[in-house]
Design an enzyme around this catalytic site. Structure first.
Site, PDB file in Angstrom:
ATOM      1  N   TYR A   6       0.794  -1.229   0.000  1.00 31.16           N
ATOM      2  CA  TYR A   6       0.000   0.000   0.000  1.00 31.16           C
ATOM      3  C   TYR A   6       0.830   1.284   0.000  1.00 31.16           C
ATOM      4  O   TYR A   6       0.478   2.233  -0.716  1.00 31.16           O
ATOM      5  CB  TYR A   6      -1.007  -0.027   1.151  1.00 31.16           C
ATOM      6  CG  TYR A   6      -2.170  -0.933   0.830  1.00 31.16           C
ATOM      7  CD1 TYR A   6      -3.253  -0.462   0.096  1.00 31.16           C
ATOM      8  CD2 TYR A   6      -2.163  -2.270   1.198  1.00 31.16           C
ATOM      9  CE1 TYR A   6      -4.309  -1.294  -0.233  1.00 31.16           C
ATOM     10  CE2 TYR A   6      -3.212  -3.115   0.872  1.00 31.16           C
ATOM     11  CZ  TYR A   6      -4.285  -2.628   0.156  1.00 31.16           C
ATOM     12  OH  TYR A   6      -5.319  -3.457  -0.188  1.00 31.16           O
TER      13      TYR A   6
ATOM     14  N   GLU B  48      -8.402  -6.815   5.016  1.00 36.78           N
ATOM     15  CA  GLU B  48      -7.653  -7.942   4.455  1.00 36.78           C
ATOM     16  C   GLU B  48      -6.926  -8.738   5.533  1.00 36.78           C
ATOM     17  O   GLU B  48      -6.817  -9.968   5.441  1.00 36.78           O
ATOM     18  CB  GLU B  48      -6.696  -7.427   3.382  1.00 36.78           C
ATOM     19  CG  GLU B  48      -7.451  -6.979   2.133  1.00 36.78           C
ATOM     20  CD  GLU B  48      -6.647  -6.065   1.225  1.00 36.78           C
ATOM     21  OE1 GLU B  48      -5.408  -6.017   1.362  1.00 36.78           O
ATOM     22  OE2 GLU B  48      -7.267  -5.390   0.377  1.00 36.78           O
TER      23      GLU B  48
ATOM     24  N   VAL C  91     -19.695 -18.720 -19.761  1.00 37.19           N
ATOM     25  CA  VAL C  91     -18.921 -19.313 -18.665  1.00 37.19           C
ATOM     26  C   VAL C  91     -19.402 -18.815 -17.311  1.00 37.19           C
ATOM     27  O   VAL C  91     -18.982 -19.331 -16.262  1.00 37.19           O
ATOM     28  CB  VAL C  91     -17.411 -19.028 -18.862  1.00 37.19           C
ATOM     29  CG1 VAL C  91     -17.080 -17.578 -18.538  1.00 37.19           C
ATOM     30  CG2 VAL C  91     -16.554 -19.996 -18.059  1.00 37.19           C
TER      31      VAL C  91
ATOM     32  N   PHE D  40     -19.335  -9.737 -11.205  1.00 35.44           N
ATOM     33  CA  PHE D  40     -18.677  -9.136 -12.355  1.00 35.44           C
ATOM     34  C   PHE D  40     -17.229  -9.602 -12.383  1.00 35.44           C
ATOM     35  O   PHE D  40     -16.509  -9.432 -11.404  1.00 35.44           O
ATOM     36  CB  PHE D  40     -18.731  -7.611 -12.268  1.00 35.44           C
ATOM     37  CG  PHE D  40     -17.877  -6.921 -13.294  1.00 35.44           C
ATOM     38  CD1 PHE D  40     -18.197  -6.998 -14.637  1.00 35.44           C
ATOM     39  CD2 PHE D  40     -16.741  -6.218 -12.918  1.00 35.44           C
ATOM     40  CE1 PHE D  40     -17.409  -6.379 -15.595  1.00 35.44           C
ATOM     41  CE2 PHE D  40     -15.955  -5.597 -13.860  1.00 35.44           C
ATOM     42  CZ  PHE D  40     -16.287  -5.685 -15.199  1.00 35.44           C
TER      43      PHE D  40
END
Length: 393
Positions: A95, A137, A275, A383
């Site tokens: 980061y 995270e 797919v 997406f």
């Protein structure tokens, strides 16, 4: 917390970011890769070449500026992207690298317009946003490594079986090379595959949905072979043509929030194109096993029968269910597509719908479902593509 002065400055840059955002992010990636070429082991090179990553990051920076007064508004996007980051092995030390080169890019593109006050405000804002990612995270990594059979980053798996599902889709059954079992995962989640391809300087990572209900000892991914000239096809072609039973690939732990709530018994519809059927197979099999009486609809769109994967699997699962409707539509045939009329015939608007497939397909389906009165929290979609920050897509 950001000061009011900082928030005001960041908000004031939103119009500039709307105009120059993609140029800024293009300069950002160019400079960052020049200084840190090792990051090319993480990034999707095709997304870079096509400008998709640059546009995605530009949109994200703009969204951060617009929502700087209420950053909680972008928390859902943070969580979604954090899943991708964890599957790629992004670390906290990445980061500061991103922040340094993002600020440099703003200064390079805007020149004198990027005053010290603007750069200082964006440095402060970026720090807050980066800390949010790092915290989310870190919790994901902790949960991943502490669950039974869990791990962080990448682990060696053996390809135990390779099965052709259609003319373009092949399934790969993956077992841990060390003989252990795999962690439990939620239907709809994905894993990353990392490969070293002969002739390529950097490793390549791609995400693939897990295409079967959780099993104790294996994962299954089902990969579409992209066209030879498609820059996104490098990894899929390698898997199809050069990875065989007995070979080793590196695999991340399962991640993703496009998941089925397997405890529900209310009506559910799975609608996929191409797919995009892969996460739906995991969901359908789970419903068939855990709640076989749940009212279920399975609609799939393919170009033709040769390209329609999993037809026998869908029929097998449907046979074990008491209240299911399924139909496949072939676009090569006249008037064969998932239209508003089809949706009104099959979909119970009091339930939930999961949609996955090409972007135009999803946009069309979701638009029609909304027009039918379905609310945002009833419609779930996945997406496949770049989003923001250090993200592969």
């Amino acid at each position: 917390m950001l000061s009011q002065g900082t928030r005001d400055i960041v908000k004031s840059t939103a119009p500039v970011l709307a105009e120059h955002g993609t140029k800024i992010t293009s300069v950002f990636y160019r400079n960052m890769f020049a200084a840190h070429p090792e990051l090319l082991n993480i990034f999707n090179h095709a997304n870079q070449a096509q400008g998709r990553q640059q546009a995605a990051l530009a949109n994200t920076v703009y969204a951060a500026a617009v929502h700087i007064d209420n950053l909680e508004n972008i928390l859902p996007a943070v969580v979604q992207i954090a899943h991708k980051h964890v599957s790629l092995g992004i670390k906290a030390e990445h980061y500061p690298i991103v922040g340094e080169h993002l600020l440099e890019a703003i200064k390079e593109v805007l020149g004198d317009a990027a005053t010290d006050d603007i750069l200082g405000a964006w440095a402060e804002a970026y720090g807050v946003i980066a800390d949010a990612f790092i915290s989310v995270e870190a919790n994901m990594y902790k949960e991943s490594r502490e669950q039974e059979n869990g791990w962080n980053f990448f682990k060696s798996f053996t390809v135990s079986r390779k099965v052709k599902e259609s003319d373009t889709i092949t399934s790969f059954y993956l077992k841990p090379a060390d003989g252990t079992n795999v962690p439990e995962y939620k239907p709809g989640q994905f894993i990353s595959i990392r490969v070293s391809i002969p002739g390529e300087k950097y490793t390549m990572i791609r995400q693939y949905s897990l295409s079967q209900a959780p099993k104790p000892d294996e994962f299954r991914i089902s990969v579409k072979r992209e066209a030879d000239k498609d820059p996104n096809g490098v990894v899929s072609i390698f898997l199809h043509e050069r990875v065989n039973e007995g070979d080793i690939v590196e695999v991340s732990a399962p991640a993703g929030e496009f998941v089925l709530d397997a405890a529900k018994t209310t009506p559910v519809a799975f609608i996929s194109g191409g797919v995009g059927i892969t996460p739906m197979m995991s969901m359908l099999e789970t419903v068939a096993t855990a709640t076989p009486d749940r009212p279920t609809v399975f609609l799939h769109a393919a170009r033709n029968e040769a390209l329609a994967a999993f037809r026998s699997d869908v029929e097998k699962h449907a046979a074990s269910m008491s209240n299911v409707k399924n139909k496949t539509f072939y676009s090569d045939e006249p008037n064969s597509f998932i239209s508003r009329k089809v949706l009104e015939e099959f979909v119970d608007t009091t339930g939930e719908v999961y949609v996955c497939g090409p972007v135009p397909f999803m946009e069309s389906i979701i638009r029609e479902l909304r027009a039918m009165g379905m609310k945002e929290d009833q419609i779930h979609h996945e997406f496949f593509g770049p989003a923001m920050q250090i993200e592969n897509g």
